[in-house]
Design a protein around this motif. Structure first.
Motif, short mmCIF file in Angstrom:
data_model
loop_
_atom_site.label_atom_id
_atom_site.label_comp_id
_atom_site.label_asym_id
_atom_site.label_seq_id
_atom_site.Cartn_x
_atom_site.Cartn_y
_atom_site.Cartn_z
N ASN A 225 -21.96 -3.31 14.54
CA ASN A 225 -20.63 -3.15 15.15
C ASN A 225 -20.52 -1.89 16.01
O ASN A 225 -19.43 -1.48 16.38
CB ASN A 225 -19.53 -3.17 14.08
N PHE A 226 -21.65 -1.30 16.37
CA PHE A 226 -21.67 -0.09 17.18
C PHE A 226 -21.10 -0.32 18.57
O PHE A 226 -20.72 0.61 19.27
CB PHE A 226 -23.10 0.45 17.28
N GLU A 227 -20.99 -1.58 18.95
CA GLU A 227 -20.47 -1.96 20.26
C GLU A 227 -19.08 -1.38 20.52
O GLU A 227 -18.67 -1.22 21.68
CB GLU A 227 -20.43 -3.48 20.36
N VAL A 228 -18.34 -1.04 19.45
CA VAL A 228 -16.99 -0.48 19.64
C VAL A 228 -17.02 0.83 20.43
O VAL A 228 -16.01 1.25 20.98
CB VAL A 228 -16.27 -0.25 18.28
N PHE A 229 -18.19 1.47 20.48
CA PHE A 229 -18.32 2.73 21.19
C PHE A 229 -18.80 2.56 22.64
O PHE A 229 -19.09 3.55 23.31
CB PHE A 229 -19.30 3.66 20.47
N ARG A 230 -18.86 1.34 23.12
CA ARG A 230 -19.41 1.12 24.46
C ARG A 230 -18.65 1.93 25.51
O ARG A 230 -17.43 1.94 25.56
CB ARG A 230 -19.39 -0.36 24.83
N ASN A 231 -19.42 2.61 26.37
CA ASN A 231 -18.91 3.41 27.49
C ASN A 231 -18.02 4.56 27.04
O ASN A 231 -17.18 5.04 27.79
CB ASN A 231 -18.14 2.53 28.48
N LYS A 232 -18.22 5.00 25.80
CA LYS A 232 -17.47 6.16 25.30
C LYS A 232 -18.42 7.33 25.05
O LYS A 232 -19.65 7.16 24.99
CB LYS A 232 -16.73 5.78 24.02
N ASN A 233 -17.85 8.51 24.90
CA ASN A 233 -18.60 9.70 24.55
C ASN A 233 -18.41 9.94 23.05
O ASN A 233 -17.29 9.82 22.55
CB ASN A 233 -18.10 10.91 25.34
N LEU A 234 -19.48 10.29 22.37
CA LEU A 234 -19.40 10.37 20.90
C LEU A 234 -20.02 11.67 20.39
O LEU A 234 -21.18 11.99 20.68
CB LEU A 234 -20.13 9.17 20.29
N PHE A 235 -19.22 12.42 19.65
CA PHE A 235 -19.70 13.60 18.93
C PHE A 235 -19.67 13.27 17.44
O PHE A 235 -18.63 12.92 16.89
CB PHE A 235 -18.79 14.80 19.21
N ALA A 236 -20.83 13.35 16.80
CA ALA A 236 -20.94 12.95 15.40
C ALA A 236 -21.41 14.11 14.54
O ALA A 236 -22.61 14.46 14.55
CB ALA A 236 -21.89 11.77 15.25
N LEU A 237 -20.48 14.75 13.84
CA LEU A 237 -20.84 15.77 12.86
C LEU A 237 -21.14 15.03 11.57
O LEU A 237 -20.31 14.90 10.68
CB LEU A 237 -19.69 16.76 12.67
N SER A 238 -22.36 14.54 11.50
CA SER A 238 -22.73 13.61 10.44
C SER A 238 -24.23 13.70 10.22
O SER A 238 -25.01 13.77 11.17
CB SER A 238 -22.33 12.19 10.85
N CYS A 239 -24.62 13.68 8.97
CA CYS A 239 -26.03 13.79 8.61
C CYS A 239 -26.85 12.64 9.20
O CYS A 239 -26.44 11.48 9.15
CB CYS A 239 -26.16 13.79 7.08
N ARG A 240 -27.99 12.97 9.81
CA ARG A 240 -28.92 12.01 10.39
C ARG A 240 -28.33 11.22 11.55
O ARG A 240 -28.85 10.17 11.92
CB ARG A 240 -29.44 11.04 9.33
N SER A 241 -27.24 11.71 12.13
CA SER A 241 -26.62 10.96 13.23
C SER A 241 -27.52 10.93 14.47
O SER A 241 -27.40 10.02 15.29
CB SER A 241 -25.26 11.54 13.57
N SER A 242 -28.42 11.89 14.63
CA SER A 242 -29.32 11.88 15.78
C SER A 242 -30.16 10.61 15.81
O SER A 242 -30.31 9.98 16.86
CB SER A 242 -30.23 13.10 15.76
N GLU A 243 -30.70 10.23 14.67
CA GLU A 243 -31.51 9.02 14.60
C GLU A 243 -30.66 7.78 14.86
O GLU A 243 -31.09 6.85 15.56
CB GLU A 243 -32.18 8.93 13.22
N PHE A 244 -29.46 7.77 14.30
CA PHE A 244 -28.57 6.62 14.44
C PHE A 244 -28.13 6.44 15.89
O PHE A 244 -28.19 5.33 16.45
CB PHE A 244 -27.37 6.81 13.52
N LEU A 245 -27.70 7.53 16.54
CA LEU A 245 -27.21 7.41 17.91
C LEU A 245 -28.35 7.18 18.89
O LEU A 245 -28.18 6.48 19.89
CB LEU A 245 -26.42 8.66 18.30
N GLU A 246 -29.50 7.74 18.62
CA GLU A 246 -30.65 7.51 19.49
C GLU A 246 -31.01 6.02 19.53
O GLU A 246 -31.36 5.48 20.58
CB GLU A 246 -31.85 8.32 18.99
N ALA A 247 -30.87 5.36 18.39
CA ALA A 247 -31.18 3.93 18.32
C ALA A 247 -30.17 3.08 19.07
O ALA A 247 -30.46 1.93 19.41
CB ALA A 247 -31.26 3.49 16.86
#
Length: 223
Positions: free
Chosen positions: A87-109
């Motif tokens: 359901n990550f599609e909800v972020f399409r064409n948006k800017n996202l700041f994630a103060l969240s553990c391991r978010s780098s791997e998640f957002l990179e994917a």
């Protein structure tokens, strides 16, 4: 972009109470969505994100993993996956700041969906999870860090993030936010090096250094 185009998402979780000052201050400037520990609140949160116009900035502050953002939890409601690749599609064409553990791997994917993003690696803010990792995984995990150092790290992290997010230039330009956070992390490392008094303090310096180098800015425009 106006303040209406910034949405801060805070899933309810007792282990995130140290972020209350951050949430209370941000809601004076931006729209803050508190996700409660029930299914209805999670569904409404997803729908709210969907209604944001392209180019909006979403700030997610909560627990995460390399495959998801976790939702709210309490004694009666277990912490489950809230947003994942399905359901990550909800972020399409948006800017996202994630103060969240391991978010780098998640957002990179999922980076092709986003405009720009800023994320983190390991953020050890839950002492119980550190103890559990030592007991059931790596007995040397953060071996020289104790509960007091984690408390210091959490409070300072919240303070630094707050000071940066209250600057509109950072909110509307994630590369500027990235550089400002990096600057403040370097200042904290320098301060601790000057005040170093114990092996625990050295471990805290290392923790800040790892937080800095694992922080990641990305843009779908520049793969």
């Amino acid at each position: 972009m106006s303040n209406r185009d910034v949405l801060c998402i805070f899933p309810e979780d007792i282990t995130l109470l140290f972020l209350e000052p951050l949430r209370n201050k941000l809601k004076q400037n931006y729209k803050v969505l508190n996700v409660l520990a029930n299914d209805e609140s999670h569904v409404k949160a997803i729908e709210t994100i969907k209604t944001l116009p392209d180019g909006s900035t979403v700030i997610f502050i909560g627990h995460g993993a390399s495959h998801c953002f976790y939702g709210a939890c309490n004694d009666n409601y277990k912490r489950n996956s809230f947003i994942n690749s399905s359901n990550f599609e909800v972020f399409r064409n948006k800017n996202l700041f994630a103060l969240s553990c391991r978010s780098s791997e998640f957002l990179e994917a999922n980076k092709s969906i986003l405009n720009n993003y800023l994320s983190f690696g390991n953020l050890p803010t839950d002492w119980d999870e550190i103890v559990a990792e030592r007991d059931n995984g790596d007995p040397n995990y953060l071996r020289n860090i104790n509960e007091n150092e984690i408390s210091i790290f959490k409070k300072k992290l919240s303070s630094i993030v707050l000071s940066c997010l209250l600057n509109p230039e950072n909110i509307y330009d994630l590369i500027t936010l990235y550089l400002n956070l990096k600057f403040h992390f370097n200042k904290e490392i320098a301060r601790l090096n000057l005040e170093e008094k114990s092996i625990n303090m050295r471990a805290l310096v290392n923790l800040w250094y790892e937080t800095k180098i694992e922080m990641n800015y990305g843009s779908s425009k520049h793969p």
